[in-house]
Design an enzyme around this catalytic site. Structure first.
Site, PDB file in Angstrom:
ATOM      1  N   LYS B  61      -2.190  -1.514 -12.231  1.00 48.44           N
ATOM      2  CA  LYS B  61      -0.812  -1.029 -12.183  1.00 48.44           C
ATOM      3  C   LYS B  61      -0.839   0.477 -11.913  1.00 48.44           C
ATOM      4  CE  LYS B  61       3.639  -1.137 -13.628  1.00 48.44           C
ATOM      5  NZ  LYS B  61       4.269  -1.601 -12.395  1.00 48.44           N
ATOM      6  N   GLY B  62       0.205   1.000 -11.302  1.00 49.46           N
ATOM      7  CA  GLY B  62       0.276   2.433 -11.015  1.00 49.46           C
ATOM      8  C   GLY B  62       0.024   3.272 -12.256  1.00 49.46           C
ATOM      9  N   ASN B 115      -4.610   2.325  -8.952  1.00 51.82           N
ATOM     10  CA  ASN B 115      -3.402   2.655  -8.199  1.00 51.82           C
ATOM     11  C   ASN B 115      -2.798   3.925  -8.803  1.00 51.82           C
ATOM     12  OD1 ASN B 115      -0.214   2.231  -7.874  1.00 51.82           O
ATOM     13  ND2 ASN B 115      -1.236   1.177  -6.198  1.00 51.82           N
ATOM     14  N   CYS B 145       6.399   3.324  -3.623  1.00 52.09           N
ATOM     15  CA  CYS B 145       7.190   2.569  -4.603  1.00 52.09           C
ATOM     16  C   CYS B 145       8.674   2.857  -4.420  1.00 52.09           C
ATOM     17  CB  CYS B 145       6.781   2.901  -6.029  1.00 52.09           C
ATOM     18  SG  CYS B 145       7.698   1.887  -7.210  1.00 52.09           S
ATOM     19  N   ILE B 206       1.612  -4.326   2.724  1.00 56.07           N
ATOM     20  CA  ILE B 206       2.693  -3.387   2.452  1.00 56.07           C
ATOM     21  C   ILE B 206       3.060  -3.372   0.965  1.00 56.07           C
ATOM     22  CG2 ILE B 206       3.790  -3.505   4.695  1.00 56.07           C
ATOM     23  CD1 ILE B 206       5.733  -5.609   3.556  1.00 56.07           C
ATOM     24  N   ASN B 207       3.795  -2.335   0.577  1.00 48.86           N
ATOM     25  CA  ASN B 207       4.491  -2.343  -0.698  1.00 48.86           C
ATOM     26  C   ASN B 207       5.787  -3.137  -0.515  1.00 48.86           C
ATOM     27  OD1 ASN B 207       5.430  -1.615  -3.337  1.00 48.86           O
ATOM     28  ND2 ASN B 207       4.125   0.194  -3.214  1.00 48.86           N
TER      29      ASN B 207
HETATM   30  C1  LIG Z   1       6.503  -6.564 -10.677  1.00 47.72           C
HETATM   31  C2  LIG Z   1       5.829  -5.774  -9.589  1.00 47.72           C
HETATM   32  C3  LIG Z   1       5.325  -4.495  -9.880  1.00 47.72           C
HETATM   33  C4  LIG Z   1       4.701  -3.741  -8.887  1.00 47.72           C
HETATM   34  N1  LIG Z   1       4.164  -2.522  -9.219  1.00 47.72           N
HETATM   35  C5  LIG Z   1       3.470  -1.822  -8.274  1.00 47.72           C
HETATM   36  C6  LIG Z   1       2.787  -0.602  -8.610  1.00 47.72           C
HETATM   37  O1  LIG Z   1       2.763  -0.172  -9.768  1.00 47.72           O
HETATM   38  N2  LIG Z   1       2.150   0.084  -7.608  1.00 47.72           N
HETATM   39  C7  LIG Z   1       2.117  -0.399  -6.323  1.00 47.72           C
HETATM   40  O2  LIG Z   1       1.516   0.248  -5.460  1.00 47.72           O
HETATM   41  N3  LIG Z   1       2.718  -1.561  -5.994  1.00 47.72           N
HETATM   42  C8  LIG Z   1       3.384  -2.281  -6.935  1.00 47.72           C
HETATM   43  N4  LIG Z   1       3.975  -3.485  -6.589  1.00 47.72           N
HETATM   44  C9  LIG Z   1       3.890  -3.973  -5.203  1.00 47.72           C
HETATM   45  C10 LIG Z   1       2.768  -5.009  -5.035  1.00 47.72           C
HETATM   46  O3  LIG Z   1       1.507  -4.443  -5.320  1.00 47.72           O
HETATM   47  C11 LIG Z   1       2.760  -5.564  -3.595  1.00 47.72           C
HETATM   48  O4  LIG Z   1       2.521  -4.521  -2.693  1.00 47.72           O
HETATM   49  C12 LIG Z   1       4.068  -6.245  -3.217  1.00 47.72           C
HETATM   50  O5  LIG Z   1       4.600  -6.939  -4.316  1.00 47.72           O
HETATM   51  C13 LIG Z   1       3.926  -7.210  -2.042  1.00 47.72           C
HETATM   52  O6  LIG Z   1       3.010  -8.245  -2.315  1.00 47.72           O
HETATM   53  P1  LIG Z   1       3.419  -9.708  -2.860  1.00 47.72           P
HETATM   54  O7  LIG Z   1       4.440 -10.257  -1.931  1.00 47.72           O
HETATM   55  O8  LIG Z   1       2.140 -10.473  -2.901  1.00 47.72           O
HETATM   56  O9  LIG Z   1       3.997  -9.492  -4.230  1.00 47.72           O
HETATM   57  C14 LIG Z   1       4.605  -4.254  -7.564  1.00 47.72           C
HETATM   58  C15 LIG Z   1       5.123  -5.531  -7.286  1.00 47.72           C
HETATM   59  C16 LIG Z   1       5.711  -6.304  -8.274  1.00 47.72           C
HETATM   60  C17 LIG Z   1       6.233  -7.682  -7.938  1.00 47.72           C
END
Ligand SMILES: Cc1cc2nc3c(=O)[nH]c(=O)nc-3n(C[C@H](O)[C@H](O)[C@H](O)COP(=O)(O)O)c2cc1C
Ligand SMILES: Cc1cc2nc3c(=O)[nH]c(=O)nc-3n(C[C@H](O)[C@H](O)[C@H](O)COP(=O)(O)OP(=O)(O)OC[C@H]3O[C@@H](n4cnc5c(N)ncnc54)[C@H](O)[C@@H]3O)c2cc1C
Ligand code: FES
Lengths: 272, 318
Positions: B61-62, B115, B145, B206-207
């Site tokens: 997590k970040g 992260n 983010c 991607i984010n």
């Molecule tokens: C609940 C949640 C929290 C997230 N927190 C972070 C984070 O702290 N730092 C980050 O770079 N991305 C964060 N993300 C983004 C994910 O790492 C990822 O890039 C994004 O969800 C797309 O992938 P997915 O479709 O597999 O979820 C978060 C995503 C979710 C769903």
């Protein structure tokens, strides 16, 4: 009839020292309890063996457009069968209401931190609406014990008293009230003498809408009665991975799904 | 029987596995091609369900310079085949991370991508300085983010601001530095170039995409933060196209593909689009064992694609 593989997933996980992940359970029975309120019995040996009161399970709709877990408190356990009681509120519960014996549903759990019922006491189960199911299971567990613990149920309903008959076999005293007559705090006031005369230390276990629980917390803390509350929050995962389901407490934002759902009055800062 | 259980039946996701295919990302060797995506992995939760050291990489997590309390509740809403989240990077801060989570992850034998989150250049600087001598294997700079008011996405959408930040962070650490890109931009290729030219060793993309849901009974947004980031199966084709576009433009930068991956097949599509590895995010929230299952499925799928597997194992890109 589809193959039900709950046991395989469970056995593989336990052998590896893990918790079983998402798996598919067979539906054993499904019925209507009251208007819009349903009872669902699923066969899950792992939940049946390990669940404690106020722990919940995630159900997942089979419609892939609905990805998030739907958490439901365990309401009763008999053998390998786990009973859930739920109300239709949206698309997910609408889908579950169509389930019939022989169907299957995906499950994860049991999840969350249970009520602490370790001490012998007069457990006063204060529930509102669909907060009642976890209290039914608490009553069942307490009833099986031989430590002199007693169970007093104090249930508030919108209209139909759907859980009175379910709790009665496990409770020493049952009380209920419908919205038109008042709320559970009115009911607690009515039975205060009875609680004092029971001779056992009362401990409140409560689950229901947050305003109701806050009122119960205030009532209890004025009388120095210890209380535990099972909270609800919108969840992303239900098992502690996403930090979506937080509640504000004096010690910061805690996860309802993993730090809770059960918290004490003090933990929540809900003292009167 | 659901798809998940059918697969769990065929492959025991709980038992250790002899990985047949690995990848190399910016000099780090992953024992398989799948990592956990940031924000969807917490050791205390996910470690109950699978052996985290078995993953290709664990992306945390970040981590911010001081503890962050994140956004108010509710923080999630469902969207068709996906979810919107606005957690707002709640985390206990870098000092806690360094004494608690990181040592525990390393003790288990996991390869760790930390992260890095910040509101400002100083925030990112503080975290990277503290991580520079840590046991973290890679750093993933989250400049994307959508759920924090300053920093986060505002850094990742401006190539000039991004370039300045990454150049500066580059001077602070020798660790492989991944820059995590936002899809919420007009031209992802321009941002990718800025990150790479400034010294990024790899890109992850991607984010989440900015989105929202409204409760039609109240007319109000469901999420307290009003908008959030969309992830899950719904974003898969979009995310895939971002990876593909960046790969077309920059042939020789390692890319980690992220977005909507919930099966080995989808992970494989990312490899064909040009990714060297992938991370599983939201799917892990819907099933705790999903990252391990995807890793196993991809390992199997690569058996019949020896050329692709060999290329990735050598760390080759396009
Ligand atoms: C609940 C949640 C929290 C997230 N927190 C972070 C984070 O702290 N730092 C980050 O770079 N991305 C964060 N993300 C983004 C994910 O790492 C990822 O890039 C994004 O969800 C797309 O992938 P997915 O479709 O597999 O979820 C978060 C995503 C979710 C769903
Ligand atoms: C720990 C816990 C235990 C619960 N136990 C019970 C129970 O025993 N019986 C029962 O009837 N209900 C219970 N609930 C509430 C139940 O989870 C929701 O009513 C249900 O998820 C609604 O799903 P839906 O698809 O019909 O609603 P929709 O509104 O279509 O769902 C959309 C999203 O909102 C979430 N959501 C909607 N209402 C709630 C809510 N009240 N709490 C949390 N998330 C919600 C859903 O999970 C889903 O992710 C519990 C909730 C929690 C957190
Ligand atoms: S719902 Fe994911 S941490 Fe509680």
């Amino acid at each position: 009839m589809p193959t039900v593989t709950t046991r395989t997933v469970e056995q593989q996980a336990i052998k590896a020292g893990r918790k079983p992940g998402r798996r598919t359970d067979e539906v054993i029975a499904a019925s209507v309890l009251s208007d819009g309120i349903y009872e669902l019995v699923i066969r899950d040996p792992y939940v049946a063996r390990t669940a404690e009161p106020a722990q919940f399970v995630n159900l997942y709709p089979s419609d892939a457009r609905m990805v998030l877990p739907r958490p439901f408190g365990v309401a009763k356990i008999e053998g390998d069968d786990v009973t859930l009681i739920y109300q239709i509120v949206g698309a997910g519960t609408q889908e579950f209401s169509q389930l019939q014996a022989g169907d299957v549903v995906d499950v994860l759990g049991p999840l969350g931190k249970p009520f602490d019922v370790s001490k012998p006491a007069n457990y006063v189960l204060v529930g509102g609406g669909l907060g009642v199911p976890p209290l039914l299971y608490a009553a069942q567990i307490l009833n099986q014990r031989n430590d002199g613990s007693e169970v007093t149920s104090v249930f508030g309903y919108r209209d139909e008293c759907f859980a009175d008959d379910l709790v009665a076999p496990f409770a020493d005293r049952t009380h209920s009230i419908v919205n038109a007559e008042g709320n559970v705090v009115d009911l607690l006031n009515d039975i205060e003498d009875e609680l004092n005369n029971a001779g056992k230390q009362p401990i409140i276990l409560s689950c229901g809408p947050t305003p109701m629980m806050k009122a119960v917390a205030a009532w209890a803390s004025k009388r120095n009665i210890p209380a535990q509350f099972s909270l609800e929050a919108r969840m992303g995962c239900g098992y502690g991975a996403c930090v979506a389901c937080v509640v504000d407490t004096p010690s910061g934002r805690l996860k309802v799904c993993k730090d809770g759902p059960v918290f004490t009055t003090e933990e929540l800062g809900w003292e009167a | 029987m659901s798809e998940q259980t059918e697969q769990a039946e065929q492959m025991n996701v709980f038992e250790p596995h002899e990985w047949r295919h690995k990848t190399i990302v910016a000099g780090t060797e992953w024992k398989n091609l799948v990592g956990t995506a940031s924000g969807t992995f917490q050791l205390d939760a996910c470690g109950d369900y699978y052996d985290v050291s078995q993953m290709g990489a664990i992306c945390t997590k970040g981590v911010s310079p001081v503890p962050w309390e994140g956004n108010p509740s509710p923080r999630t809403a469902e969207s068709p085949s996906g979810m919107v989240n606005a957690v707002g990077l709640q985390n206990p801060g870098v000092d806690h991370y360094l004494i608690d989570e990181l040592p525990r992850l390393k003790k288990l034998g996991a390869m760790v991508i930390t992260n890095v989150a910040g509101h400002s250049d100083e925030d990112y600087t503080q975290v990277v300085e503290k991580l520079a001598d840590s046991e973290a294997d890679m750093l993933e700079i989250n400049v994307s983010c959508p759920n924090v008011s300053h920093g986060g996405m505002s850094v990742g959408t401006d190539p000039v601001v991004l370039s300045r930040l990454i150049k500066h962070l580059r001077t602070l650490t020798d660790k492989p530095m991944i820059v995590k890109l936002s899809p919420n931009v007009t031209d992802i290729v321009q941002i990718a170039h800025a990150a790479v030219d400034a010294g990024a060793d790899a890109l992850s993309l991607i984010n989440t995409l900015v989105g929202m849901r409204i409760d039609i009974n109240t007319g109000k947004p469901i999420i307290a933060n009003r908008t959030g980031g969309v992830s899950g199966p719904a974003i898969f084709p979009i995310a895939l196209s971002f990876v593909w576009r960046v790969r077309q433009a920059i042939p020789d930068i390692p890319i980690i593909g992220i977005g909507g991956i919930d099966s080995g097949e989808k992970a494989l599509e990312y490899l064909y689009a040009g990714a060297n590895a992938v991370e599983v995010g939201a799917a892990a929230l819907f099933d705790p064992t999903a990252p391990m299952r995807v890793a196993r499925e991809l390992d199997d799928l690569l058996d019949s694609r020896p050329e692709l597997a060999a290329k990735l194992a050598k760390g080759q890109t396009w």
